[in-house]
Design an enzyme around this catalytic site. Sequence first.
Site, PDB file in Angstrom:
ATOM      1  N   GLU A 162       0.770  -1.203   0.023  1.00  0.00           N
ATOM      2  CA  GLU A 162      -0.101   0.114  -0.081  1.00  0.00           C
ATOM      3  C   GLU A 162       0.652   1.201   0.055  1.00  0.00           C
ATOM      4  O   GLU A 162       1.958   1.265   0.388  1.00  0.00           O
ATOM      5  CB  GLU A 162      -0.969   0.094   1.286  1.00  0.00           C
ATOM      6  CG  GLU A 162      -0.165   0.020   2.506  1.00  0.00           C
ATOM      7  CD  GLU A 162      -0.893  -0.539   3.640  1.00  0.00           C
ATOM      8  OE1 GLU A 162      -1.948  -1.470   3.484  1.00  0.00           O
ATOM      9  OE2 GLU A 162      -0.865  -0.061   4.988  1.00  0.00           O
TER      10      GLU A 162
ATOM     11  N   CYS B 250       3.529   8.269   1.063  1.00  0.00           N
ATOM     12  CA  CYS B 250       4.304   7.267   2.044  1.00  0.00           C
ATOM     13  C   CYS B 250       4.372   6.169   1.233  1.00  0.00           C
ATOM     14  O   CYS B 250       3.030   5.419   0.778  1.00  0.00           O
ATOM     15  CB  CYS B 250       3.367   7.276   3.120  1.00  0.00           C
ATOM     16  SG  CYS B 250       3.813   6.200   4.445  1.00  0.00           S
TER      17      CYS B 250
ATOM     18  N   CYS C 154       7.388  -7.177   6.405  1.00  0.00           N
ATOM     19  CA  CYS C 154       8.825  -6.559   6.759  1.00  0.00           C
ATOM     20  C   CYS C 154       9.325  -7.809   7.833  1.00  0.00           C
ATOM     21  O   CYS C 154       8.665  -8.529   8.563  1.00  0.00           O
ATOM     22  CB  CYS C 154       8.524  -5.310   7.798  1.00  0.00           C
ATOM     23  SG  CYS C 154      10.038  -4.706   8.460  1.00  0.00           S
TER      24      CYS C 154
ATOM     25  N   CYS D 232       8.863  -5.345  14.727  1.00  0.00           N
ATOM     26  CA  CYS D 232       8.638  -4.411  15.964  1.00  0.00           C
ATOM     27  C   CYS D 232       7.142  -4.828  16.109  1.00  0.00           C
ATOM     28  O   CYS D 232       6.167  -5.004  15.477  1.00  0.00           O
ATOM     29  CB  CYS D 232       8.600  -3.190  15.188  1.00  0.00           C
ATOM     30  SG  CYS D 232      10.203  -2.797  14.799  1.00  0.00           S
TER      31      CYS D 232
ATOM     32  N   CYS E  24       3.919  -2.754  15.255  1.00  0.00           N
ATOM     33  CA  CYS E  24       3.725  -2.250  14.009  1.00  0.00           C
ATOM     34  C   CYS E  24       2.943  -3.590  13.256  1.00  0.00           C
ATOM     35  O   CYS E  24       3.398  -4.875  13.388  1.00  0.00           O
ATOM     36  CB  CYS E  24       5.113  -2.160  13.349  1.00  0.00           C
ATOM     37  SG  CYS E  24       4.804  -2.083  11.571  1.00  0.00           S
TER      38      CYS E  24
ATOM     39  N   CYS F 197       0.375   1.938   8.237  1.00  0.00           N
ATOM     40  CA  CYS F 197       0.670   0.610   9.332  1.00  0.00           C
ATOM     41  C   CYS F 197       0.471  -0.534   8.973  1.00  0.00           C
ATOM     42  O   CYS F 197       0.394  -1.590   9.503  1.00  0.00           O
ATOM     43  CB  CYS F 197      -0.105   0.914  10.788  1.00  0.00           C
ATOM     44  SG  CYS F 197       0.662   2.433  11.578  1.00  0.00           S
TER      45      CYS F 197
HETATM   46  N1  SAH Z   1      11.096   0.141   8.675  1.00  0.00           N
HETATM   47  C1  SAH Z   1      10.958   1.558   8.704  1.00  0.00           C
HETATM   48  C2  SAH Z   1       9.860   2.189   8.098  1.00  0.00           C
HETATM   49  C3  SAH Z   1       8.614   1.793   8.900  1.00  0.00           C
HETATM   50  S1  SAH Z   1       7.132   2.688   9.051  1.00  0.00           S
HETATM   51  C4  SAH Z   1      11.207   2.092  10.000  1.00  0.00           C
HETATM   52  O1  SAH Z   1      10.955   1.102  11.141  1.00  0.00           O
HETATM   53  O2  SAH Z   1      11.463   3.221  10.277  1.00  0.00           O
HETATM   54  C5  SAH Z   1       7.418   4.326   9.550  1.00  0.00           C
HETATM   55  C6  SAH Z   1       7.552   4.735  11.000  1.00  0.00           C
HETATM   56  O3  SAH Z   1       5.828   4.109  11.628  1.00  0.00           O
HETATM   57  C7  SAH Z   1       8.424   3.875  12.020  1.00  0.00           C
HETATM   58  O4  SAH Z   1       8.935   5.099  12.882  1.00  0.00           O
HETATM   59  C8  SAH Z   1       7.543   2.829  12.823  1.00  0.00           C
HETATM   60  O5  SAH Z   1       8.030   2.752  13.997  1.00  0.00           O
HETATM   61  C9  SAH Z   1       6.384   3.670  12.658  1.00  0.00           C
HETATM   62  N2  SAH Z   1       4.964   2.653  13.337  1.00  0.00           N
HETATM   63  C10 SAH Z   1       5.235   1.419  12.848  1.00  0.00           C
HETATM   64  N3  SAH Z   1       3.670   0.990  13.452  1.00  0.00           N
HETATM   65  C11 SAH Z   1       3.148   2.064  14.181  1.00  0.00           C
HETATM   66  C12 SAH Z   1       2.171   2.403  14.799  1.00  0.00           C
HETATM   67  N4  SAH Z   1       1.120   1.138  15.186  1.00  0.00           N
HETATM   68  N5  SAH Z   1       1.771   3.486  15.299  1.00  0.00           N
HETATM   69  C13 SAH Z   1       2.654   4.604  15.235  1.00  0.00           C
HETATM   70  N6  SAH Z   1       3.842   4.453  14.507  1.00  0.00           N
HETATM   71  C14 SAH Z   1       4.236   3.094  13.905  1.00  0.00           C
END
Ligand code: SAH
Length: 370
Positions: free
Chosen positions: A108, A121, A128, A132, A135, A359
């Site tokens: 997406e 974005c 991935c 984490c 996420c 997300c």
């Molecule tokens: N892999 C990269 C890009 C991921 S998405 C990274 O980790 O930086 C971009 C941002 O969104 C990252 O900082 C990630 O930690 C954050 N993110 C992911 N899931 C989230 C959520 N449920 N709520 C808020 N931020 C989130």
Amino acid sequence: MSELKLVFEEPKQRKKAPEHLADLTKEERRAKAESLGLPAFRANQISTHYFTHYNDDPDSWTDIPAALRPVVAEHFLPKLITLVRSITCDNGKTRKDLWRLHDGVLVESVLMRYSDRTTVCISSQAGCGMNCPFCATGQAGLTRNLTAGEITAQLVASARACATGELPGGPTRLSNVVFMGMGEPLANYNAVMRTVRNIVTPQPDGLGIGARSVTVSTVGLVTGIEKLTEEDLQVTLAVSLHTPDDELRDTLVPINSRWKVKEVLAAADKYAEKTGRRYSIEYALIRDINDQQWRADLLGRLLKNRHAHVNLIPLNPTPGSKWTASRKEDERTFVKTLENYGVPVTVRDTRGREIDGACGQLAAAEIKNS
Ligand code: SAH
């Protein structure tokens, strides 16, 4: 040990997406045209259609002889992404597109129009591998890397949507790109860098968006940050820190077991030194997990003499998770504490929250329903 092996495991071998104009450098595009028996200048014409007019339909290219168009289409512009559906919110100013790739995989992208800019974005991987726990994308694991063609196709579709006035407010220019969709961009380094070159190269060979308007966001893959430092590019680096202490970060960002907070910040500092660019620290505020004042204090001390800016993101809760966003008063205290250290801080707006923006939740829902 076994956990690390999992993180770095190669995605399952699949049939690769067909080669696309956007996978190649300018020189490679010309060489490919010649290898097909076309004069090299055809490559420039094709690039102009794609990167200047956002037109990926060779049937409409009147400057290319009709007999050649199918050859061009097959070898330079195979269809890489197909729109499954779009959903909008914020009166249409935020739009999330769900794309199906050639092998059925879903990714997406999210377009967000603001008064002074329009940002997209984009996803760099399907799924991935970074795992984490807060996420949505991380929960399903890595399906595969996207090719530069597949990542660039999301951009060209977004640039076209802007140019043709699909978003309310009339035609506009796509001005900013953030690698904050699905995936860890630095774990798909070559395709992401090829895409960055496609973004920053002036038209007609690229989209002509300034490197400073491009943000590469990473969990903190130190070797990737080091490579990026050598690229001589002015892109904004964003590091997803989420907590200043290793103990909690080992849980929130599991790759921390490989590269600790200090090592990640040291790599980001070198990036800032080399490029002269301030980097961003991404920090999802999770209620009672990482939002305590003592952590803000620790973060403030860690960052006060660094060339960094903190982006606080109210957690977007993922389905089934017990975690949620911080209380507003805790968020305010967190901000104030950082400000007392002179650390620049902003709270990110929650654009697209109703449509699970950024997300991986739309793709996750689609997979569950299919
Ligand atoms: N892999 C990269 C890009 C991921 S998405 C990274 O980790 O930086 C971009 C941002 O969104 C990252 O900082 C990630 O930690 C954050 N993110 C992911 N899931 C989230 C959520 N449920 N709520 C808020 N931020 C989130």
